[in-house]
Each structure stands twice: as C-alpha cells, then as structure tokens.
Scaffold this motif. Structure first.
Motif, PDB file in Angstrom:
ATOM      1  N   UNK A 287      25.098  38.733  38.623  1.00 16.67           N
ATOM      2  CA  UNK A 287      24.222  37.595  38.896  1.00 16.67           C
ATOM      3  C   UNK A 287      24.709  36.354  38.145  1.00 16.67           C
ATOM      4  N   UNK A 288      26.005  36.125  38.195  1.00 20.31           N
ATOM      5  CA  UNK A 288      26.610  34.971  37.532  1.00 20.31           C
ATOM      6  C   UNK A 288      27.794  34.531  38.383  1.00 20.31           C
ATOM      7  N   UNK A 289      28.484  33.486  37.959  1.00 21.27           N
ATOM      8  CA  UNK A 289      29.617  32.970  38.716  1.00 21.27           C
ATOM      9  C   UNK A 289      30.828  32.840  37.798  1.00 21.27           C
ATOM     10  N   UNK A 290      31.988  33.295  38.294  1.00 19.01           N
ATOM     11  CA  UNK A 290      33.212  33.191  37.513  1.00 19.01           C
ATOM     12  C   UNK A 290      33.920  34.529  37.425  1.00 19.01           C
ATOM     13  N   UNK A 291      34.712  34.738  36.379  1.00 14.73           N
ATOM     14  CA  UNK A 291      35.399  36.021  36.214  1.00 14.73           C
ATOM     15  C   UNK A 291      34.410  37.123  35.854  1.00 14.73           C
TER      16      UNK A 291
ATOM     17  N   UNK B 232      33.706  44.236  31.016  1.00 13.63           N
ATOM     18  CA  UNK B 232      34.904  44.650  31.744  1.00 13.63           C
ATOM     19  C   UNK B 232      36.171  44.097  31.082  1.00 13.63           C
ATOM     20  N   UNK B 233      37.194  44.935  31.070  1.00 12.13           N
ATOM     21  CA  UNK B 233      38.556  44.513  30.770  1.00 12.13           C
ATOM     22  C   UNK B 233      39.394  44.728  32.017  1.00 12.13           C
ATOM     23  N   UNK B 234      40.644  44.270  31.979  1.00 12.44           N
ATOM     24  CA  UNK B 234      41.563  44.436  33.101  1.00 12.44           C
ATOM     25  C   UNK B 234      42.713  45.357  32.692  1.00 12.44           C
ATOM     26  N   UNK B 235      42.997  46.364  33.517  1.00 17.48           N
ATOM     27  CA  UNK B 235      44.298  47.024  33.432  1.00 17.48           C
ATOM     28  C   UNK B 235      45.297  46.136  34.148  1.00 17.48           C
ATOM     29  N   UNK B 236      46.478  45.959  33.557  1.00 12.44           N
ATOM     30  CA  UNK B 236      47.449  45.005  34.070  1.00 12.44           C
ATOM     31  C   UNK B 236      48.780  45.675  34.362  1.00 12.44           C
TER      32      UNK B 236
ATOM     33  N   UNK C 152      43.773  37.590  37.185  1.00 16.31           N
ATOM     34  CA  UNK C 152      43.521  36.298  37.817  1.00 16.31           C
ATOM     35  C   UNK C 152      42.205  36.330  38.580  1.00 16.31           C
ATOM     36  N   UNK C 153      41.536  35.183  38.580  1.00 12.25           N
ATOM     37  CA  UNK C 153      40.259  35.105  39.280  1.00 12.25           C
ATOM     38  C   UNK C 153      40.455  35.242  40.787  1.00 12.25           C
ATOM     39  N   UNK C 154      41.675  34.999  41.272  1.00 11.35           N
ATOM     40  CA  UNK C 154      41.950  35.216  42.683  1.00 11.35           C
ATOM     41  C   UNK C 154      41.943  36.674  43.085  1.00 11.35           C
ATOM     42  N   UNK C 155      42.004  37.582  42.100  1.00 13.68           N
ATOM     43  CA  UNK C 155      41.951  39.013  42.385  1.00 13.68           C
ATOM     44  C   UNK C 155      40.625  39.654  42.009  1.00 13.68           C
TER      45      UNK C 155
END
Length: 293
Positions: A58-62, A68-72, A88-91
C-alpha cells in the motif's frame, strides 16, 4: 530434533516464530485442516487471526527495504536460467496497491533478460505458520514465476537437504497449471522422488488467486483459493525427509527459461512479462499449538 508432538515443543516453536517475525502474538482464532502425525493421530492446529508479518503493498516505489532484499546476478541459479536479477525499479516496483515483478528482454549483466528476485531473509524468517499470497502470474512460454520458501540457516546442509517449500510455481508453456511442492534430501526431483501436486487454475494469468500453505510440525498443506491441493506429512523419520523444523524465509521471482521453464523454448515476444502480487501475509502458529494428541 525435539519431539514436536509434545506441548512444550509446540509452545517453544510458536514463541521462537514470534521472536523471529519480530511481532507479538494474538489470541488463536482460525482453524487449519486436520494434519496427521507420524503415529497416525490427528490434531487440529490453529493460527493467529492477525498476520505477524505482512506486506500489503500500500505504498509507491521500490519494495519495502525493511521487509525485502534482492538476490542479484546471473549464472543460471542452479537451473540454467537465462535472467540476470537486478534491484532496479524497472524489475520490481510497487504502485496502486500491487507489487509488480517484471522480466524484460534487455541486456543485463552478461544475460539477455533482466528480472527480480525478492527475499525476506533476515527480515521475515518464520518457523511454522500460515503463509498466503494473492497473485496473478504472467503469460508467455519461457516464463517461470514462483512464490516459495527456503531455509534461512541451512542447518541441515545445502539444497535440497535443508528443504524448499514451493507455494506457487507456474511455467508458461503449460498455462493455468499451478504446482505446489516440497524438496528434501529424501524427496526431490533430482532423484525422482519429489512430492508435488498440480492444479488447474482458470484465469491464473488474467486475474488474482490466493496461494497458501499451512505449515505445522505435522504437515505442510497447500491450498489454492482455499481449496486443498497438496499435503506433505511429517513421517517422523528425521531431517532427511522433514527438514522443516527450522526458520524459512520467502522468495518472489520470475525466472526466464531454465531446465524446467525453458523446456519448450522461450517466446521472446512474451516480454516484458509481469507477475503482480496483491499481498503477502504470514500468520503465526497459535501459542497453544492446537488440539490435543
């Protein structure tokens, strides 16, 4: 491990779960289906009525970095997958009450596809509970979205010894067929013993559906839109078959291609491909553990 069939074990498990989730417990309210023990008895387990850990998006952005973390990276992720995971926010982005994970056909690392893999490791780790997500899966041959869980401390060893719980998997070449599975040292697909169930979900790619597991010391039970689909019982033979006595964390991702997702090739025209997640909620096992032996 300690015998989970005793009351003290149930209380310890519930308290440890609450500590790891970082939230206080609530009075027990909802019933889970009966789960058979190794001795053949049945108990009714209960879960707290209020999630101890959740993301309603219920928010906007990443994605919320507190949860949450990201596996890269690329490298195939053990399955010869084709994507490079980014932060990336595109993903991976949140807007209008929904998390959207997007796999794209574009250069990323040394790969031709980018995607995202969110993990709650160290920010949401759970021992037993009711884990539920409401999601829409992507169209497209070669897509491989999943909502799943892995052991946080790998106390029983590397994969598959410490276990894996697949709450939802969908491969694009087999549309609307959803898979729920577990992997352990004794039961896994490498040796042809994997325990899994499949269920046709009409509209899985066009609308949202609820995917859930109820994980107790007795069994892991899977549900789609509240309909029972999958059961894996604790047979009482030890961690080779049941490593699910340790904290696990959540993962949300879209893989591209791979040993399973790419069996029928990859439709390059299917990208960008998106999985949308409306919410993720985790309810603790009630402190009283449920019914008697």
């Amino acid at each position: 491990m300690a015998d989970a069939r005793h009351l003290t074990g149930r209380i310890f498990g519930a308290l440890l779960w609450s500590f790891l989730a970082g939230c206080a417990g609530q009075p027990a309210a909802r019933d889970a289906p009966h789960a058979g023990t190794a001795a053949g008895a049945e108990r009714t387990w209960t879960f707290e009525p209020v999630p101890a850990w959740r993301d309603e998006f219920d928010y906007t952005g990443p994605p919320d970095p507190a949860k949450w973390s990201h596996d890269l990276g690329g490298g195939g992720w053990g399955n010869n997958e084709l994507q490079h995971y980014t932060d990336r926010i595109g993903n991976a982005a949140v807007a209008d009450g929904v998390l959207t994970i997007t796999a794209r056909r574009e250069p990323a690392g040394e790969r031709e596809y980018s995607s995202a893999r969110l993990v709650s490791r160290g920010k949401g780790d759970f021992l037993y509970g009711r884990i539920e997500a409401r999601a829409r899966v992507p169209h497209g041959r070669g897509t491989w979205p999943a909502i799943w869980m892995l052991a946080t401390d790998r106390a029983h060893g590397g994969w598959p010894d410490s276990g894996e719980i697949d709450i939802m998997e969908h491969v694009g070449f087999d549309p609307e067929r959803v898979h729920m599975s577990v992997h352990t040292k004794t039961y896994n697909h490498v040796i042809g013993t994997q325990r899994t169930a499949t269920h046709t979900v009409p509209g899985a790619m066009s609308g949202f559906h609820r995917y859930r597991v109820d994980w107790t010391p007795d069994a892991i039970r899977g549900y789609i839109d509240d309909a029972p689909v999958f059961t894996f019982a604790n047979e009482g033979s030890g961690p080779d078959a049941w490593p699910f006595d340790r904290p696990f964390h959540l993962l949300l991702n879209i893989a591209v291609g791979g040993d399973w997702g790419g069996q029928k090739g990859v439709d390059t025209g299917a990208f960008p491909a998106t999985m949308e997640v409306d919410y993720v909620r985790v309810y603790a096992l009630a402190a009283d553990g449920g019914g008697g032996d």
